[in-house]
Design a protein around this motif. Structure first.
Motif, PDB file in Angstrom:
ATOM      1  N   PHE A   1     -94.319  66.575  20.650  1.00  0.00           N
ATOM      2  CA  PHE A   1     -93.225  66.592  19.679  1.00  0.00           C
ATOM      3  C   PHE A   1     -92.202  67.645  20.060  1.00  0.00           C
TER       4      PHE A   1
ATOM      5  N   ASP B   1     -99.692  67.608  10.169  1.00  0.00           N
ATOM      6  CA  ASP B   1     -98.362  67.610   9.551  1.00  0.00           C
ATOM      7  C   ASP B   1     -98.034  68.946   8.894  1.00  0.00           C
TER       8      ASP B   1
ATOM      9  N   ASP C   1     -92.711  62.420  13.112  1.00  0.00           N
ATOM     10  CA  ASP C   1     -93.178  63.458  12.188  1.00  0.00           C
ATOM     11  C   ASP C   1     -94.204  62.877  11.212  1.00  0.00           C
TER      12      ASP C   1
ATOM     13  N   LEU D   1     -88.090  61.974  17.491  1.00  0.00           N
ATOM     14  CA  LEU D   1     -87.128  62.534  16.528  1.00  0.00           C
ATOM     15  C   LEU D   1     -85.826  62.859  17.238  1.00  0.00           C
TER      16      LEU D   1
ATOM     17  N   ARG E   1     -84.579  69.820  14.253  1.00  0.00           N
ATOM     18  CA  ARG E   1     -84.693  68.413  13.933  1.00  0.00           C
ATOM     19  C   ARG E   1     -83.570  68.058  12.966  1.00  0.00           C
TER      20      ARG E   1
ATOM     21  N   SER F   1     -81.762  66.786   9.857  1.00  0.00           N
ATOM     22  CA  SER F   1     -82.268  66.583   8.507  1.00  0.00           C
ATOM     23  C   SER F   1     -81.075  66.288   7.621  1.00  0.00           C
TER      24      SER F   1
ATOM     25  N   ASN G   1     -88.688  63.881  22.157  1.00  0.00           N
ATOM     26  CA  ASN G   1     -87.610  64.012  21.185  1.00  0.00           C
ATOM     27  C   ASN G   1     -86.259  64.063  21.884  1.00  0.00           C
TER      28      ASN G   1
END
Ligand code: GLU
Length: 414
Positions: A19, A217, A313, A340, A348, A350, A408
């Protein structure tokens, strides 16, 4: 693949570096298998599986013909937990492949209206749409508005307008989770009646103060403080504070502890030992709001969803969802998590990144073709950033392409 033909399993924890953008080494594993070790916790499967969709929804869902498919999409096998060898087929495993026409693909958009859509949400909806359309499938739109910060009808309306502007047409819905509380309630009752839940009085501070490791997570693995409370203690504490509801997962000391394995279309074989890597998890919060994990499982099954495409995610939530599907006797869809989108400073994207929200992007790009063509070029779906409609991108889309770009992706809008 291992000697006995089982996919080699990567723990979800192994994906953390992936990730963060390091090259991964997931094998490409076509198709889908979910191996769930059966245990006494699976007993609830024998409970009623009557569809509980509301009448109006049932009429609509009936047109799919597969709202409650009878052939399980997950294959359940009994495995030796140490070697992960298959020892006996589970009692409920299909004995032979039915000669059937493949079920129609049903994908979904499941946005939470907590703000304006951002580029990452567009990418997720685009991939869901392209995947379903490239297989001749359909899309259900579900607005995930259980949480208070998502109960904003104006944001839901904006989201629907943005999807329509993008040309990402859906075939069914929109459904609103706030209209579907009775379905979640009834699933919760099934779990409660089977003795699989317990009230939890721990505060957020208490949970985070515990030095337990964190699940993939980021939520703390629950140490079980409220697992064995006596009836008197529950009554005493309930007078002081409304409890949340937790689902028990088998502990390592249980005769059969559950390991959930599945193959993600992008990230390959995954596995999670529920006891050590997840812990008992919430199915209802102390403020009465149903947990995302429960609602999403109930809805995906009721809406006949066969394919879930979403950001990586949420990869770490998938074992919990497969476990719930198993307990509630619901089918397991195919899972495909996607990389992502990141801002150039490594964050990231958002809903807080207003500069990449759809309001700003609609103004900057002017047309959906310009925006989608640019996004497809940035993410590797298309060979260049030529303006293209969603329809025109169908011929460029394949899961091989997404797998090839599974790290990503940093995006910059000039
Ligand atoms: N509602 C979630 C979101 O907007 C997506 C949930 C899912 O795809 O399972 O991030």
């Amino acid at each position: 693949m291992s000697e006995n033909g089982l996919p080699l399993c990567r723990s979800l924890e192994d994906h953390v570096p992936l990730f963060r953008g390091n090259p991964g080494s997931c094998e490409e594993l076509p198709g889908f298998l979910s191996f769930v070790r059966l245990s006494r916790y699976a007993a609830i499967e024998t409970l009623s599986r009557k569809p509980t969709v509301r009448n109006a929804q049932r009429r609509q869902l009936a047109s799919h013909g597969n709202a409650f498919p009878t052939v399980p999409r997950a294959i359940l096998v009994r495995m030796d937990i140490k070697t992960r060898n298959i020892v006996t087929p589970a009692a409920d495993a299909p004995t032979s492949q039915p000669a059937s026409v493949p079920a129609p693909v049903v994908g979904r958009f499941a946005p939470s209206p907590s703000g304006r859509m951002h580029l990452g949400n567009v990418f997720s909806c685009l991939c869901s749409w392209l995947s379903a359309r490239s297989q001749g499938g359909s899309i259900v739109l579900r607005i995930e508005d259980l949480d208070d910060r998502c109960k904003r009808p104006e944001l839901a309306a904006q989201l629907i307008d943005d999807l329509a502007w993008l040309g990402l047409q859906w075939d069914e819905g929109p459904y609103y989770q706030h209209d579907r509380l009775d379905l979640y309630e009834s699933a919760l009752h099934q779990l409660q009646d089977a003795g699989l839940t317990y009230p939890c009085f721990c505060t957020r501070a208490e949970l985070h103060a515990a030095s337990a490791p964190h699940a993939s997570d980021g939520t703390p693995i629950y140490r079980g403080a409220c697992r064995g409370l006596s009836a008197d203690e529950i009554t005493r504490r309930s007078a002081l504070r409304a409890p949340a509801t937790r689902l028990r997962v088998p502990t390592v000391d249980d005769l059969a502890s559950d390991v959930i394995e599945f193959v993600d279309r992008t990230y390959g074989a995954q596995c999670e030992a529920l006891a050590t890597e997840c812990g008992d998890f919430l199915v209802r919060r102390s403020d009465g709001v149903f947990a995302y994990q429960l609602a999403v499982v109930v809805d995906d099954a009721a809406m006949g969803v066969t394919e879930i495409v979403r950001g990586c995610d949420l990869l770490g939530s998938t074992p919990r969802q497969i476990y719930l599907q198993h307990l509630l006797g619901l089918p397991t869809p195919h899972y495909a998590h996607i990389p992502l989108l990141m801002s150039p400073d490594g964050r990231r994207l958002s809903k807080r990144d207003r500069d990449l929200d759809l309001g700003e992007l609609r103004t900057r790009f002017g047309t959906p073709e310009a925006l989608l063509g640019w996004l497809a070029g940035q993410t590797g779906i298309a060979p260049d950033t030529t303006p293209r409609t969603a329809e025109q991108l169908v011929e460029h889309f394949s899961w091989d392409v997404i797998r090839a770009h599974r790290e990503n992706i940093t995006v910059t809008v000039e």
